[in-house]
Design an enzyme around this catalytic site. Sequence first.
Site: not given
Lengths: 223, 747
Positions: A84, A194, A196
């Site tokens: 991002c 994302h 994560e």
Amino acid sequence: MKFGVLRFPGTCDEVDAQLACERVAGAEILWHGDRDLKGVDAIVVPGGFSYGDYLRVGAIARFSPLMESVIDFAREGGPVLGICNGFQILCEAGLLPGALLPNRTLRFVCRQVDLRVERTDTPFTNACEQGELLSIPAKHTTGCWYAPKQLHEQVEANGQVLLRYADGQNFNGSLADVAGVCNEAGNVFGLMPHPEHAVDPLTGSTDGLKLFASIRDSLAAHV
Amino acid sequence: MSDATVPAHRVLGLTDAEYDLILDKLGREPNAVELSMFSLMWSEHCAYKHSKKLLGQLPTEGPYLLMGPGENAGAVDVGDGLAIAFKVESHNHPSAVEPFQGAATGVGGILRDIFAVGARPIAVLDSLRFGEPTGTRSRYLLEHAVGGIGHYGNSIGVPTVGGEIYFEPAYEQNCLVNAMALGIAPHDRLTRAAATGPGNVLVLFGALTGRDGIGGASVLASAELDEDDADKRPTVQIGDPFAEKKLLECSLELLDSDLLVSLQDLGAAGLTSSSSEMASKGGLGLDIHVDRVPLREPGMEPFEIMVSESQERMLCVVEPSKVDAVLAVCEKWETTATAIGEVTDSGHLRVLQGGEVVGDMPVPALVDDCPLYDLAPEKPATPTYPTAPRALKAADDDLQATLPELLGSANIASRRPVFEQYDWIVQSRTVRRPEEADAAVLTLPDGSAIAVSIDCSGRRVAADPYRGTVEAVFECAANLACTGAEPLGLTNCLNFGNPEKPHVAWQLTESVRGMADACRALDTPVVGGNVSLYNESGGGPIYPTPVVGLVGRLPEAARAGRLGFAQAGDAIAVIRAASPSLPASELAKLRGDALPDGLPQQDTGALRAAIELVRDAVRRGDVRSAHDVAEGGLAVALSETALAGGLGASIDLTQVGGSTCQSKPLDEQLFGEAPGTFIVSGSRELLASLKAPKGVALAVSIVGEVGGDTLSIAHTGGTLSWTLDELRTPRERGLGDLLDDATRLDD
């Protein structure tokens, strides 16, 4: 092995990235004002709004002392993952091709999307299957990947597009549904979604973990 | 203050009697600095002068309570040495004047309240009210308020995990923007705001002080809005989420390093209220040197510095030996920090400029001595709110067309177009996302979780301020129960009209009485909150809107309930503690029916029993879905449950229990509303084992089965049936179409 996760003022997802890295290896937060990468084996440039993203997304962070070390690390072949805002910073730093423009709708969008894996012979996707769909959330205002025609053709010809939005899921208007691209050398990779935030069945999917595991495995293979 | 014919104190909103009291407290005339400080501290917003007496009724004791009303935020114990701090606050008038910045700084303000008590903000929820979305102004306000909330919350890295939006004509001129935030802290990091230790140093850190927002709280929040609102735009503050992100990290590092005696945020009334409240809580005095305050622009007057509402600032008390360490941490976070004064034992707040005293007031006079007013409540003899014209296209007897139309109506349609503009996943705690469950669920380090819900149907409170408020509290508890959570504490934001008017005073009085009774019935304390009065304009008062934010805990995050049907073949049960009725319902509104004078009385014992039955079933894993029936009644709730799971259902309405259910007309059975009704699904055996406690009027009935791709409802006169697509399309498009419209208007 150890991941280093960068923290700029305004970074928001560094703790999430650290937690994700710690599921596959060690991880440490690195402060923007330092130059020392503390011997980490791979770098994650996480999401957020570094320096408020006030001038242009990623434009200020790219000049931080820590980023100078990251640029050297990348030039020496060290693996660097930008997520991002991290992707935006790596583009600003010239480590990745193209640029991120405002979403087609001009709005922030937070949405779980499917990403199609284009290549699996890379340090970032070796734990994935060719053509596999990864369910990973995306959340951003400025995520429309763009490159001029010639550069885009080069990127495609070199096979630098590792992830594309699945059919009908390219909400930000990215060129050719590009969700993530790597550099020509293949050691720097950036994506808008994302991974994560997709590492724990309790809070969503676990498909994002494959990217972190890929980095660990590729480093292990080289040792 | 320029109008020579009106005394200065009246221009600043003080009555003659209040001014006389100030003369008495000071023993002399106040100078301009003192008068402006008094006018803010004695404003409705800061002194709660029309509500404080009522608020004493609210229960504020509970087994999990760690910090109650009076601090920047309340806090409850969630086990494992951790506390959850939370609070809801209004930013209505700034948002009506400038919706983007008004809403953004509303989020910024409530987040500062949370980290001022030492908690890391982990979630934001928003409660929004606008006029009917057919109006262009309402759509403009919606679009920009949502944009402002997203801008601030997303940029600072705090997830927005839930909220609610209602559209009613009563909010046309006076929208409501309430923001709630939650934070997490180890017990020993919870920090109070009391200034202690004479000789300790007062350090101001964060953004520079400018002329923005001067008098915002007193000018905007303590009087009715009028046609000249555009002139008030300069009193709205501008938010900078990047500055606040640094301020947040800096504040938490200061607390973690044990460098602070106390901490306070600067909100309404700026330095004046933050400093005087710190001094008041410590029973001490403060000297503030305004010439040391870092300014954004030169030439600011002492009174301007004392009342500026510039955002993203904090005030802390530091032992002299630790000042250098504090300044070093602030420098690391690129946050300006300056020692601007000292704690004294004088009991006075003194304002100094160049060593000269330019203001000197006893702290108790500023903080405690504002007169508190009794209300003169009177139930209105005639309806307060006009009846809106019919909006529903479907004829009263066309129930086949009524359900899709209800699902696409503004108050019921999917909120996805709004919540997709918020980051609800950052910080990796969000176990249940918006529209996955009736409440947001956030996991804690020990594997347990907290659940949080914010709710209030102003229309039902308008119909019956007492029972409508009881319903709002029970609605939040029902939402929590569907995730398996038990309430720990409640925060509220009381949004009302002008309390000096007898009918508004009656609404407020009845509503607070209802809030107190409902909290007692659920054994849940109020940990803090906010009051927003004078929410009215030429068109009359808003609907009385006591927004309730409820926080609860569930033992296992992995078992948190979901609202959608999970498995074909599962049985469906309806748990019902009260009989549905149409007056004041969503359908009645769309049909153009007048508001009733009163809501049916409810048996709070049965409501609580229903909540506990559902909660325990979810916790045991006996049910695979749980959903509370709210706006739009049973048929809408069944649709939501089916769409969330992507599975149809066949329902036999004649099996739905409850003493008076079957005698009601079909439309009332399908779309009537009442608290204490739930839809659960799971294995037939386990659902059959769900039993109401003895002697409680609670019906538990198995009414159908999950499966297929239609929702069909058999009743005594036949069967109604819809494909899931027929329900999904209006529900998904209802709000999105309105928002897209707003974007086009903007272009």
